[in-house]
Write a protein that holds these residues in place. Structure first.
Motif, PDB file in Angstrom:
ATOM      1  N   GLY A  84      -5.290  13.754 -68.298  1.00  0.00           N
ATOM      2  CA  GLY A  84      -4.613  12.527 -68.986  1.00  0.00           C
ATOM      3  C   GLY A  84      -5.765  11.513 -69.254  1.00  0.00           C
ATOM      4  N   ASP A  85      -5.457   9.966 -68.781  1.00  0.00           N
ATOM      5  CA  ASP A  85      -6.449   9.107 -69.156  1.00  0.00           C
ATOM      6  C   ASP A  85      -7.612   9.017 -68.606  1.00  0.00           C
ATOM      7  OD1 ASP A  85      -6.919   6.329 -70.490  1.00  0.00           O
ATOM      8  OD2 ASP A  85      -6.685   5.583 -68.386  1.00  0.00           O
ATOM      9  N   THR A  86      -7.653   9.882 -67.137  1.00  0.00           N
ATOM     10  CA  THR A  86      -8.846  10.244 -66.465  1.00  0.00           C
ATOM     11  C   THR A  86      -9.796  10.976 -67.406  1.00  0.00           C
ATOM     12  OG1 THR A  86      -7.706   9.659 -64.337  1.00  0.00           O
ATOM     13  CG2 THR A  86      -9.881  10.589 -64.373  1.00  0.00           C
ATOM     14  N   LEU A  87      -9.169  12.191 -67.876  1.00  0.00           N
ATOM     15  CA  LEU A  87      -9.995  13.103 -68.592  1.00  0.00           C
ATOM     16  C   LEU A  87     -10.663  12.324 -69.781  1.00  0.00           C
ATOM     17  CD1 LEU A  87     -11.181  15.873 -69.145  1.00  0.00           C
ATOM     18  CD2 LEU A  87      -9.010  16.352 -70.118  1.00  0.00           C
ATOM     19  N   GLN A  88      -9.775  11.544 -70.396  1.00  0.00           N
ATOM     20  CA  GLN A  88     -10.065  10.633 -71.670  1.00  0.00           C
ATOM     21  C   GLN A  88     -11.558   9.953 -71.340  1.00  0.00           C
ATOM     22  OE1 GLN A  88      -9.330  11.405 -74.915  1.00  0.00           O
ATOM     23  NE2 GLN A  88      -8.117  13.122 -74.116  1.00  0.00           N
ATOM     24  N   ARG A  89     -11.418   9.314 -70.209  1.00  0.00           N
ATOM     25  CA  ARG A  89     -12.580   8.262 -69.733  1.00  0.00           C
ATOM     26  C   ARG A  89     -13.821   9.294 -69.487  1.00  0.00           C
ATOM     27  NH1 ARG A  89     -10.806   3.352 -69.210  1.00  0.00           N
ATOM     28  NH2 ARG A  89     -12.578   2.626 -67.906  1.00  0.00           N
ATOM     29  N   VAL A  90     -13.677  10.294 -68.806  1.00  0.00           N
ATOM     30  CA  VAL A  90     -14.709  11.378 -68.419  1.00  0.00           C
ATOM     31  C   VAL A  90     -15.389  11.654 -69.913  1.00  0.00           C
ATOM     32  CG1 VAL A  90     -15.662  13.433 -67.660  1.00  0.00           C
ATOM     33  CG2 VAL A  90     -13.761  11.844 -66.357  1.00  0.00           C
ATOM     34  N   LEU A  91     -14.708  12.045 -70.713  1.00  0.00           N
ATOM     35  CA  LEU A  91     -15.234  12.425 -72.187  1.00  0.00           C
ATOM     36  C   LEU A  91     -15.816  11.397 -72.744  1.00  0.00           C
ATOM     37  CD1 LEU A  91     -12.008  14.956 -73.181  1.00  0.00           C
ATOM     38  CD2 LEU A  91     -14.416  15.815 -72.667  1.00  0.00           C
ATOM     39  N   GLU A  92     -15.366  10.345 -73.004  1.00  0.00           N
ATOM     40  CA  GLU A  92     -15.780   9.300 -73.998  1.00  0.00           C
ATOM     41  C   GLU A  92     -16.736   8.343 -73.084  1.00  0.00           C
ATOM     42  OE1 GLU A  92     -13.219   7.426 -76.667  1.00  0.00           O
ATOM     43  OE2 GLU A  92     -11.940   9.346 -76.557  1.00  0.00           O
ATOM     44  N   ILE A  93     -16.787   8.352 -71.853  1.00  0.00           N
ATOM     45  CA  ILE A  93     -17.712   7.280 -71.135  1.00  0.00           C
ATOM     46  C   ILE A  93     -18.919   8.304 -70.399  1.00  0.00           C
ATOM     47  CG2 ILE A  93     -17.749   5.583 -69.314  1.00  0.00           C
ATOM     48  CD1 ILE A  93     -14.880   4.783 -69.960  1.00  0.00           C
ATOM     49  N   SER A  94     -18.338   8.996 -69.473  1.00  0.00           N
ATOM     50  CA  SER A  94     -19.544   9.673 -68.608  1.00  0.00           C
ATOM     51  C   SER A  94     -20.255  10.658 -69.566  1.00  0.00           C
ATOM     52  CB  SER A  94     -18.676  10.734 -67.538  1.00  0.00           C
ATOM     53  OG  SER A  94     -17.670   9.621 -66.847  1.00  0.00           O
ATOM     54  N   CYS A  95     -19.574  11.343 -70.357  1.00  0.00           N
ATOM     55  CA  CYS A  95     -20.201  12.416 -71.249  1.00  0.00           C
ATOM     56  C   CYS A  95     -21.089  11.611 -72.351  1.00  0.00           C
ATOM     57  CB  CYS A  95     -19.154  13.404 -71.873  1.00  0.00           C
ATOM     58  SG  CYS A  95     -18.463  14.430 -70.830  1.00  0.00           S
ATOM     59  N   ALA A  96     -20.708  10.706 -72.804  1.00  0.00           N
ATOM     60  CA  ALA A  96     -21.557   9.840 -73.644  1.00  0.00           C
ATOM     61  C   ALA A  96     -22.801   9.010 -73.025  1.00  0.00           C
ATOM     62  CB  ALA A  96     -20.832   8.676 -74.122  1.00  0.00           C
ATOM     63  N   TYR A  97     -22.898   8.738 -71.873  1.00  0.00           N
ATOM     64  CA  TYR A  97     -23.810   8.273 -70.981  1.00  0.00           C
ATOM     65  C   TYR A  97     -24.946   9.248 -70.725  1.00  0.00           C
ATOM     66  CZ  TYR A  97     -21.866   3.718 -69.638  1.00  0.00           C
ATOM     67  OH  TYR A  97     -21.733   2.172 -69.748  1.00  0.00           O
ATOM     68  N   VAL A  98     -24.378  10.624 -70.553  1.00  0.00           N
ATOM     69  CA  VAL A  98     -25.301  11.730 -70.389  1.00  0.00           C
ATOM     70  C   VAL A  98     -26.000  11.982 -71.731  1.00  0.00           C
ATOM     71  CG1 VAL A  98     -25.344  14.031 -70.146  1.00  0.00           C
ATOM     72  CG2 VAL A  98     -23.887  12.743 -68.616  1.00  0.00           C
ATOM     73  N   LEU A  99     -25.424  11.841 -72.955  1.00  0.00           N
ATOM     74  CA  LEU A  99     -26.020  12.115 -74.185  1.00  0.00           C
ATOM     75  C   LEU A  99     -26.928  10.817 -74.873  1.00  0.00           C
ATOM     76  CD1 LEU A  99     -22.852  13.669 -75.792  1.00  0.00           C
ATOM     77  CD2 LEU A  99     -24.754  14.827 -75.121  1.00  0.00           C
ATOM     78  N   LEU A 100     -26.548   9.989 -74.290  1.00  0.00           N
ATOM     79  CA  LEU A 100     -27.545   8.624 -74.828  1.00  0.00           C
ATOM     80  C   LEU A 100     -28.905   8.795 -74.789  1.00  0.00           C
ATOM     81  CD1 LEU A 100     -27.208   5.908 -76.448  1.00  0.00           C
ATOM     82  CD2 LEU A 100     -27.238   4.885 -73.910  1.00  0.00           C
ATOM     83  N   PRO A 101     -29.380   9.078 -73.416  1.00  0.00           N
ATOM     84  CA  PRO A 101     -30.779   9.194 -73.712  1.00  0.00           C
ATOM     85  C   PRO A 101     -31.610  10.060 -74.455  1.00  0.00           C
ATOM     86  CG  PRO A 101     -30.050   9.178 -71.288  1.00  0.00           C
ATOM     87  CD  PRO A 101     -28.868   9.320 -72.225  1.00  0.00           C
ATOM     88  N   PHE A 102     -30.661  11.249 -74.624  1.00  0.00           N
ATOM     89  CA  PHE A 102     -31.183  12.276 -75.612  1.00  0.00           C
ATOM     90  C   PHE A 102     -31.332  11.904 -77.014  1.00  0.00           C
ATOM     91  CE2 PHE A 102     -29.689  14.662 -72.059  1.00  0.00           C
ATOM     92  CZ  PHE A 102     -30.773  15.569 -71.620  1.00  0.00           C
ATOM     93  N   VAL A 103     -30.119  11.276 -77.718  1.00  0.00           N
ATOM     94  CA  VAL A 103     -29.924  10.681 -78.727  1.00  0.00           C
ATOM     95  C   VAL A 103     -30.868   9.335 -79.071  1.00  0.00           C
ATOM     96  CG1 VAL A 103     -28.022   9.041 -78.686  1.00  0.00           C
ATOM     97  CG2 VAL A 103     -28.323  10.217 -80.627  1.00  0.00           C
ATOM     98  N   ARG A 104     -31.209   8.507 -78.019  1.00  0.00           N
ATOM     99  CA  ARG A 104     -32.168   7.445 -78.077  1.00  0.00           C
ATOM    100  C   ARG A 104     -33.694   8.088 -78.514  1.00  0.00           C
ATOM    101  NH1 ARG A 104     -31.489   4.417 -73.098  1.00  0.00           N
ATOM    102  NH2 ARG A 104     -30.221   2.963 -74.083  1.00  0.00           N
ATOM    103  N   GLU A 105     -34.027   9.109 -77.589  1.00  0.00           N
ATOM    104  CA  GLU A 105     -35.581   9.867 -77.855  1.00  0.00           C
ATOM    105  C   GLU A 105     -35.464  10.261 -79.304  1.00  0.00           C
ATOM    106  OE1 GLU A 105     -38.304  13.132 -75.820  1.00  0.00           O
ATOM    107  OE2 GLU A 105     -36.220  13.049 -75.391  1.00  0.00           O
TER     108      GLU A 105
END
Length: 155
Positions: free
Chosen positions: A95-116
């Protein structure tokens, strides 16, 4: 959430990769010669997309797209767009918790890679480093949810 529920939560990074990349510098080489003292106007846009790859195993793809543009005196210096993606194994949430994980937690993981990647492309294009500031994905998610919850106004 009790202890047994927390023990069943799974969050694993299976793979990180670049899904799409684009770099344009339409004003080069004249941009390097003219108006070097004038500051460039930098714009950053981002988006997060996600989809289910294997629902039984909790496998999801999440893609963070960042577009950076630089303009000086109404001329485009560069435009770089990177879609950094990852495959994540997520279980024990829905539900909402899964949406938060996908759009928040996963995005935080990807950010350093895209930034570099963006910084590297801009630097190889001959421009100064472009350091993307930290992004608060939680606030962006909450704003998106609020916008979807409010009915459109009719003028």
């Amino acid at each position: 959430m009790d202890q047994s529920q927390q023990e069943n939560i799974v969050f694993n990074i299976e793979k990180i990769y670049i899904k799409d990349i684009s770099y344009e510098a339409p004003s080069v080489p004249s941009a390097f010669i003219q108006a070097q003292n004038a500051a460039a106007e930098i714009g950053i846009q981002l988006g997060v997309e996600h989809g289910v790859l294997n629902p039984e195993q909790g496998i999801y793809e999440v893609a963070l797209t960042v577009t950076a543009t630089a303009k000086r005196e109404d001329k485009n210096l560069f435009l770089v767009e990177v879609k950094q993606a990852g495959i994540f194994r997520i279980g024990g949430v829905e539900g909402d918790t899964l949406q938060r994980v996908l759009e928040i937690s996963c995005a935080y993981v990807l950010l350093p890679f895209v930034r570099e990647t963006i910084n590297d492309l801009v630097g190889k294009g001959g421009f100064p480093q472009l350091l993307i500031n930290p992004i608060n994905f939680e606030t962006l998610f909450d704003q998106k949810q609020a916008a979807q919850a409010s009915p459109p106004s009719i003028n």
